[in-house]
Motif scaffolding. Sequence first.
Motif, PDB file in Angstrom:
ATOM      1  N   ILE A 183      39.386 -28.612  93.396  1.00 47.28           N
ATOM      2  CA  ILE A 183      39.011 -28.339  92.004  1.00 47.28           C
ATOM      3  C   ILE A 183      39.469 -29.479  91.106  1.00 47.28           C
ATOM      4  O   ILE A 183      38.771 -29.871  90.171  1.00 47.28           O
ATOM      5  CB  ILE A 183      39.601 -26.996  91.535  1.00 47.28           C
ATOM      6  CG1 ILE A 183      38.979 -25.845  92.339  1.00 47.28           C
ATOM      7  CG2 ILE A 183      39.355 -26.777  90.041  1.00 47.28           C
ATOM      8  CD1 ILE A 183      39.596 -24.483  92.041  1.00 47.28           C
ATOM      9  N   TYR A 184      40.655 -30.033  91.413  1.00 42.42           N
ATOM     10  CA  TYR A 184      41.140 -31.170  90.626  1.00 42.42           C
ATOM     11  C   TYR A 184      40.160 -32.333  90.728  1.00 42.42           C
ATOM     12  O   TYR A 184      39.871 -32.999  89.721  1.00 42.42           O
ATOM     13  CB  TYR A 184      42.521 -31.604  91.111  1.00 42.42           C
ATOM     14  CG  TYR A 184      43.052 -32.795  90.337  1.00 42.42           C
ATOM     15  CD1 TYR A 184      43.827 -32.606  89.201  1.00 42.42           C
ATOM     16  CD2 TYR A 184      42.744 -34.100  90.720  1.00 42.42           C
ATOM     17  CE1 TYR A 184      44.288 -33.692  88.468  1.00 42.42           C
ATOM     18  CE2 TYR A 184      43.197 -35.183  89.996  1.00 42.42           C
ATOM     19  CZ  TYR A 184      43.972 -34.976  88.875  1.00 42.42           C
ATOM     20  OH  TYR A 184      44.411 -36.055  88.152  1.00 42.42           O
ATOM     21  N   TYR A 185      39.668 -32.615  91.925  1.00 41.43           N
ATOM     22  CA  TYR A 185      38.698 -33.693  92.084  1.00 41.43           C
ATOM     23  C   TYR A 185      37.493 -33.460  91.173  1.00 41.43           C
ATOM     24  O   TYR A 185      37.031 -34.382  90.476  1.00 41.43           O
ATOM     25  CB  TYR A 185      38.225 -33.804  93.535  1.00 41.43           C
ATOM     26  CG  TYR A 185      37.035 -34.729  93.687  1.00 41.43           C
ATOM     27  CD1 TYR A 185      37.207 -36.100  93.819  1.00 41.43           C
ATOM     28  CD2 TYR A 185      35.732 -34.222  93.641  1.00 41.43           C
ATOM     29  CE1 TYR A 185      36.116 -36.956  93.909  1.00 41.43           C
ATOM     30  CE2 TYR A 185      34.634 -35.072  93.731  1.00 41.43           C
ATOM     31  CZ  TYR A 185      34.831 -36.430  93.859  1.00 41.43           C
ATOM     32  OH  TYR A 185      33.744 -37.273  93.927  1.00 41.43           O
ATOM     33  N   CYS A 186      36.972 -32.231  91.184  1.00 41.19           N
ATOM     34  CA  CYS A 186      35.795 -31.907  90.367  1.00 41.19           C
ATOM     35  C   CYS A 186      36.092 -32.112  88.880  1.00 41.19           C
ATOM     36  O   CYS A 186      35.300 -32.745  88.159  1.00 41.19           O
ATOM     37  CB  CYS A 186      35.364 -30.470  90.619  1.00 41.19           C
ATOM     38  SG  CYS A 186      34.818 -30.127  92.312  1.00 41.19           S
ATOM     39  N   SER A 191      36.578 -26.504  81.749  1.00 44.04           N
ATOM     40  CA  SER A 191      36.449 -27.170  83.047  1.00 44.04           C
ATOM     41  C   SER A 191      36.366 -26.130  84.153  1.00 44.04           C
ATOM     42  O   SER A 191      36.424 -24.920  83.896  1.00 44.04           O
ATOM     43  CB  SER A 191      37.651 -28.096  83.276  1.00 44.04           C
ATOM     44  OG  SER A 191      38.862 -27.375  83.167  1.00 44.04           O
ATOM     45  N   VAL A 192      36.207 -26.607  85.374  1.00 51.91           N
ATOM     46  CA  VAL A 192      36.183 -25.690  86.517  1.00 51.91           C
ATOM     47  C   VAL A 192      37.540 -24.988  86.572  1.00 51.91           C
ATOM     48  O   VAL A 192      38.582 -25.653  86.675  1.00 51.91           O
ATOM     49  CB  VAL A 192      35.922 -26.446  87.830  1.00 51.91           C
ATOM     50  CG1 VAL A 192      35.881 -25.465  89.004  1.00 51.91           C
ATOM     51  CG2 VAL A 192      34.615 -27.230  87.743  1.00 51.91           C
ATOM     52  N   PRO A 193      37.593 -23.663  86.504  1.00 51.56           N
ATOM     53  CA  PRO A 193      38.885 -22.971  86.400  1.00 51.56           C
ATOM     54  C   PRO A 193      39.660 -22.916  87.713  1.00 51.56           C
ATOM     55  O   PRO A 193      39.103 -22.584  88.766  1.00 51.56           O
ATOM     56  CB  PRO A 193      38.482 -21.564  85.948  1.00 51.56           C
ATOM     57  CG  PRO A 193      37.102 -21.378  86.487  1.00 51.56           C
ATOM     58  CD  PRO A 193      36.453 -22.746  86.435  1.00 51.56           C
ATOM     59  N   TYR A 194      40.929 -23.230  87.629  1.00 47.95           N
ATOM     60  CA  TYR A 194      41.793 -23.101  88.796  1.00 47.95           C
ATOM     61  C   TYR A 194      42.048 -21.632  89.119  1.00 47.95           C
ATOM     62  O   TYR A 194      42.479 -21.296  90.216  1.00 47.95           O
ATOM     63  CB  TYR A 194      43.114 -23.833  88.552  1.00 47.95           C
ATOM     64  CG  TYR A 194      42.934 -25.334  88.441  1.00 47.95           C
ATOM     65  CD1 TYR A 194      42.794 -26.120  89.582  1.00 47.95           C
ATOM     66  CD2 TYR A 194      42.870 -25.961  87.198  1.00 47.95           C
ATOM     67  CE1 TYR A 194      42.603 -27.489  89.493  1.00 47.95           C
ATOM     68  CE2 TYR A 194      42.685 -27.334  87.097  1.00 47.95           C
ATOM     69  CZ  TYR A 194      42.546 -28.101  88.242  1.00 47.95           C
ATOM     70  OH  TYR A 194      42.349 -29.453  88.150  1.00 47.95           O
ATOM     71  N   GLY A 195      41.736 -20.766  88.152  1.00 51.35           N
ATOM     72  CA  GLY A 195      41.848 -19.333  88.392  1.00 51.35           C
ATOM     73  C   GLY A 195      40.928 -18.834  89.489  1.00 51.35           C
ATOM     74  O   GLY A 195      41.118 -17.732  90.012  1.00 51.35           O
ATOM     75  N   LEU A 196      39.919 -19.639  89.851  1.00 56.08           N
ATOM     76  CA  LEU A 196      39.044 -19.261  90.961  1.00 56.08           C
ATOM     77  C   LEU A 196      39.836 -19.049  92.242  1.00 56.08           C
ATOM     78  O   LEU A 196      39.450 -18.250  93.097  1.00 56.08           O
ATOM     79  CB  LEU A 196      37.986 -20.348  91.177  1.00 56.08           C
ATOM     80  CG  LEU A 196      36.868 -20.463  90.131  1.00 56.08           C
ATOM     81  CD1 LEU A 196      35.986 -21.664  90.441  1.00 56.08           C
ATOM     82  CD2 LEU A 196      36.044 -19.179  90.090  1.00 56.08           C
ATOM     83  N   LEU A 197      40.951 -19.755  92.376  1.00 55.22           N
ATOM     84  CA  LEU A 197      41.795 -19.583  93.565  1.00 55.22           C
ATOM     85  C   LEU A 197      42.346 -18.164  93.629  1.00 55.22           C
ATOM     86  O   LEU A 197      42.462 -17.576  94.714  1.00 55.22           O
ATOM     87  CB  LEU A 197      42.943 -20.595  93.539  1.00 55.22           C
ATOM     88  CG  LEU A 197      42.537 -22.073  93.590  1.00 55.22           C
ATOM     89  CD1 LEU A 197      43.753 -22.969  93.393  1.00 55.22           C
ATOM     90  CD2 LEU A 197      41.841 -22.385  94.908  1.00 55.22           C
ATOM     91  N   SER A 198      42.683 -17.604  92.484  1.00 60.55           N
ATOM     92  CA  SER A 198      43.199 -16.232  92.451  1.00 60.55           C
ATOM     93  C   SER A 198      42.091 -15.225  92.730  1.00 60.55           C
ATOM     94  O   SER A 198      42.341 -14.153  93.281  1.00 60.55           O
ATOM     95  CB  SER A 198      43.845 -15.948  91.092  1.00 60.55           C
ATOM     96  OG  SER A 198      45.069 -16.650  90.979  1.00 60.55           O
ATOM     97  N   LEU A 199      40.878 -15.572  92.339  1.00 61.42           N
ATOM     98  CA  LEU A 199      39.750 -14.695  92.664  1.00 61.42           C
ATOM     99  C   LEU A 199      39.553 -14.628  94.169  1.00 61.42           C
ATOM    100  O   LEU A 199      39.043 -13.641  94.695  1.00 61.42           O
ATOM    101  CB  LEU A 199      38.481 -15.224  91.979  1.00 61.42           C
ATOM    102  CG  LEU A 199      37.291 -14.264  91.881  1.00 61.42           C
ATOM    103  CD1 LEU A 199      37.654 -13.017  91.081  1.00 61.42           C
ATOM    104  CD2 LEU A 199      36.091 -14.964  91.258  1.00 61.42           C
TER     105      LEU A 199
END
Length: 372
Positions: free
Chosen positions: A188-191, A232-240
């Motif tokens: 996600i950081y790359y994106c 931006s692309v949310p890092y919260g997607l990892l929690s999903l």
Amino acid sequence: MKLDLTVLAIPGFVGSMVAEYAWQKRHPAADARAGDYEFADTLASLSMGIGSLIAPYITDTVLAPLTPRTGRYAKALMGLTVAAAAATTAGDVIRRNRSTGLLEAGSVTESSSGPASAPVGKPAAALPPALRRITGASAVTAVASTVVTASTLWSAQTAATKLFARSPLDLGSGPSAYAAAILGWDLIYYCNHRLSHESRWLWAMHVVHHSSERYNLSTALRQPVAEALTVSVPYGLLSLLGVRPAIVQDARAVNLIYQFWIHTEAVRSIGPLEKVFNSPSAHRVHHGSNRRYLDRNHGSILIVWDRLFRTYEPEGERVVYGLTTNIDTFNPLRIATHEWIAIARDVFRSRTWRDRASHLVRGPGWAGAPRD
């Protein structure tokens, strides 16, 4: 309250900078070396590093009342957005009406090279200065309030705690959960890092990190202070996907800590590991303003994303650090705000909503139509 791992790493950061400085003294360069420490530049980097630690507490307090659905002033902010947009649109309509009228019936113009031409629209009349300033100011207000509304709403709705509560998954707290979090955060950081070079809105936040014409470990501390004002692309997607919010934060810290050591000229290569991991060599390219180096090597821990998505560039010619147009200042406030101010200036001068939106979301180099 769990202590941020990046805070715990501060003594290591300081010790590493001292060691790098000592190495430079033992290995002086024959000519000017961009990796050497310069007092004003280093002080600016340290100031922004401290600022990046403090900023989230300030922005959370300031922006919470403006967050849609939960903030007490959110409706007032949206009302301001609508009013400012209406005033701007009215100014645009007046401008168009002053420049699209027809010449009086029977009027013709003569060219120097031929017969009279057919009736044409009358020359564009300049918008009165006062109305032009009102239109520009209302446009900036509308865009700025939209930025605040969109970013706060996006942040609230994509927070790791919120998405984890909705997820039927839980990866637990073992090694596999940490591996998934670190690998997922890295992708996600790359994106987001790539988007930060391709959208001016995100670049206004990220440009802080590229503002130094030096390249040493202190440069790593030149971190953004306006991340709360981006989408931006949310890092919260990892929690999903089942990663616990606390582990997501640990993955963020691991990612940042890894990035620190690659901001140096003291390490030239890490050998075969360059094919998999980000390195000082690869990241020096990323900080280069050389044409061939622009918008390359966006990875954090892993460089494989750049190789996979064709944004990888090996280090070849000598790197010229900084921006394509440097701002020539060590003032942290100016470093942090100069691109936001430039966006506001372009929005103020633009004539259409399409151009205003483009100055915000398109690439940093987009010029657009002629402006007032």
